[in-house]
Scaffold this motif. Structure first.
Motif, mmCIF file in Angstrom:
data_model
loop_
_atom_site.group_PDB
_atom_site.id
_atom_site.type_symbol
_atom_site.label_atom_id
_atom_site.label_comp_id
_atom_site.label_asym_id
_atom_site.label_seq_id
_atom_site.Cartn_x
_atom_site.Cartn_y
_atom_site.Cartn_z
ATOM 1 N N GLN A 53 -30.254 48.973 -5.587
ATOM 2 C CA GLN A 53 -31.545 48.446 -5.841
ATOM 3 C C GLN A 53 -32.270 49.857 -6.049
ATOM 4 O OE1 GLN A 53 -32.712 46.253 -2.562
ATOM 5 N NE2 GLN A 53 -32.602 44.282 -3.409
ATOM 6 N N ARG A 54 -31.950 50.767 -5.524
ATOM 7 C CA ARG A 54 -32.744 51.950 -5.990
ATOM 8 C C ARG A 54 -32.030 52.552 -7.131
ATOM 9 N NH1 ARG A 54 -32.571 55.118 -0.029
ATOM 10 N NH2 ARG A 54 -33.925 53.606 0.964
ATOM 11 N N LYS B 299 -33.495 50.586 -9.991
ATOM 12 C CA LYS B 299 -34.883 50.723 -10.219
ATOM 13 C C LYS B 299 -34.904 52.001 -11.322
ATOM 14 C CE LYS B 299 -39.235 51.132 -7.900
ATOM 15 N NZ LYS B 299 -39.710 51.594 -6.744
ATOM 16 N N TYR C 65 -30.668 59.784 -1.470
ATOM 17 C CA TYR C 65 -31.424 58.733 -1.605
ATOM 18 C C TYR C 65 -30.731 57.673 -2.360
ATOM 19 C CZ TYR C 65 -35.434 55.941 -2.888
ATOM 20 O OH TYR C 65 -36.341 54.743 -3.189
ATOM 21 N N TYR C 66 -30.065 58.005 -3.547
ATOM 22 C CA TYR C 66 -29.600 57.033 -4.452
ATOM 23 C C TYR C 66 -28.020 56.316 -3.917
ATOM 24 C CZ TYR C 66 -33.278 57.577 -7.651
ATOM 25 O OH TYR C 66 -34.491 57.565 -8.238
ATOM 26 N N PRO D 58 -39.105 56.910 -7.722
ATOM 27 C CA PRO D 58 -39.013 55.732 -6.846
ATOM 28 C C PRO D 58 -39.151 56.256 -5.342
ATOM 29 C CG PRO D 58 -37.256 55.594 -8.548
ATOM 30 C CD PRO D 58 -38.163 57.075 -8.766
ATOM 31 N N ARG D 59 -38.654 57.492 -5.137
ATOM 32 C CA ARG D 59 -38.885 57.909 -3.718
ATOM 33 C C ARG D 59 -40.432 58.045 -3.150
ATOM 34 N NH1 ARG D 59 -35.767 63.379 -3.740
ATOM 35 N NH2 ARG D 59 -37.272 63.620 -1.928
#
Ligand SMILES: [Mn+2]
Length: 350
Positions: free
Chosen positions: A3-4, A7, A28-29, A121-122
């Motif tokens: 989802q990340r 986005k 993160y990704y 997004p973070r």
């Protein structure tokens, strides 16, 4: 993770792909925990580029991404992708690496700056992320309680910092968020005074600013304690900082400007006559990295949103005298905040 990536991809143009090169963003990704990799994210497929040392780890940690052996060069991978503009992290990629990459890319490809899109997004943390950060901060709370028994005249700042760090790792931390700040007496006037060989002395203010990395996320907290009886001025600045910190926290809610929250604390400290002794911003966001955006600084006019994780850490620092800082980590929710730091902040005398 999927989802990340979706986005991020939905925020860029059809002809753009993204090359992720910094460790925080790789983690993160993808969930991958080695810095020796990069990610190529396209509209159709996501690739993790690494070498054979990390194949097993990459398959385990980043099962959503296709594994690509970087030792084969970029050519065969680039042939597979439709996008011709490759977004990169201009705040991370060195000039040398950028040049090298540009030379290697076939002529039809172009490198475009994309740090803002990649980092955006973070800013808003999801429920799972907030739970992890709360758990990381809890380790900090336990460490603070543990260290109180350890602070005694004659013990050096370095020994205290080491004990704190050892304790946090015992509790499951994988690393420190940053070099532990442990500054006593006149050294506490240095906002970022890392631990020295100075022994703790009676009458010192001792500032401890520390955090750990837990499941990839950082914690951050600061407490200032008194060692034995302290003077009136030391008590005075402690009370002002505490008042400013509590007042600023009570004002945080979605929809307000970050700079406004800074001004709430700054006004209290300035009105008390110590404005020039509070040189840094009130706080910052925390996540995969210890300093993220937005920040609670006079210059940041970003709007506070639900899902932000913010530190609130006013201070007063007086050269050749000492200083005080008190810092909590808060999670912004729809109607206000949840304070993730639960350590006592009324003055503790050890
Ligand atoms: Mn901080």
């Amino acid at each position: 993770m999927k989802q990340r990536i979706e986005k991020l991809i939905s925020s860029i143009h059809d002809d753009e792909a993204v090359l992720v090169t910094s460790y925080p963003n790789i983690f993160y990704y993808s969930g991958f925990t080695s810095p020796d990799a990069c990610l190529l994210l396209t509209h159709d497929e996501s690739y993790i580029l690494t070498d054979s040392r990390y194949f097993i780890q990459a398959r385990e940690e980043a099962p959503d991404l296709k594994l690509y052996n970087i030792s084969n060069g970029l050519d065969s991978l680039l042939k597979r992708i439709a996008e011709k503009n490759i977004g990169y992290e201009e705040e991370h990629l060195t000039v040398a690496r950028h040049r090298k990459l540009q030379k290697r890319l076939p002529r039809e490809f172009e490198l475009v700056k994309m740090q803002k899109n990649i980092n955006a997004p973070r800013r808003i943390k999801g429920k799972g992320e907030i739970e992890i950060i709360a758990a990381a901060e809890k380790i900090g709370d336990m460490a603070f309680l543990h260290i109180l028994d350890y602070i005694k005249p004659g013990v050096s700042e370095r020994e205290i910092a080491l004990e704190l760090e050892f304790y946090m790792k015992r509790q499951g931390a994988s690393a420190l968020s940053f070099d532990t700040i442990c500054a006593s007496g006149v050294r506490s006037a240095m906002p970022h005074g890392t631990a020295s060989d100075k022994p703790i002395e009676k009458g010192d203010l001792l500032t401890l600013d520390f955090g750990c990395v837990y499941k990839g996320y950082c914690s951050d907290m600061t407490r200032t304690v008194a060692v034995g009886k302290i003077g009136e001025k030391q008590k005075e600045i402690y009370d002002i900082v505490l008042k400013a910190q509590k007042e600023a926290i009570s004002k945080i809610k979605p929809g307000l400007k970050c700079s406004y929250i800074d001004s709430v604390a700054r006004k209290i400290i300035t009105d008390a006559g110590y404005g020039k002794n509070f040189g840094h911003g009130l706080g910052h966001s925390v996540g995969v990295e210890i300093h993220e955006m937005p920040s609670l600084s006079p210059k940041c006019d970003d709007i506070i949103k639900s899902g932000h994780i913010l530190t609130v850490e006013p201070g007063i620092y007086i050269e050749n005298f000492g200083g005080v800082r008190i810092e909590d980590l808060v999670a912004v929710e729809d109607n206000g905040i949840v304070n993730l730091t639960n350590s006592e902040k009324e003055l503790i005398i050890v």
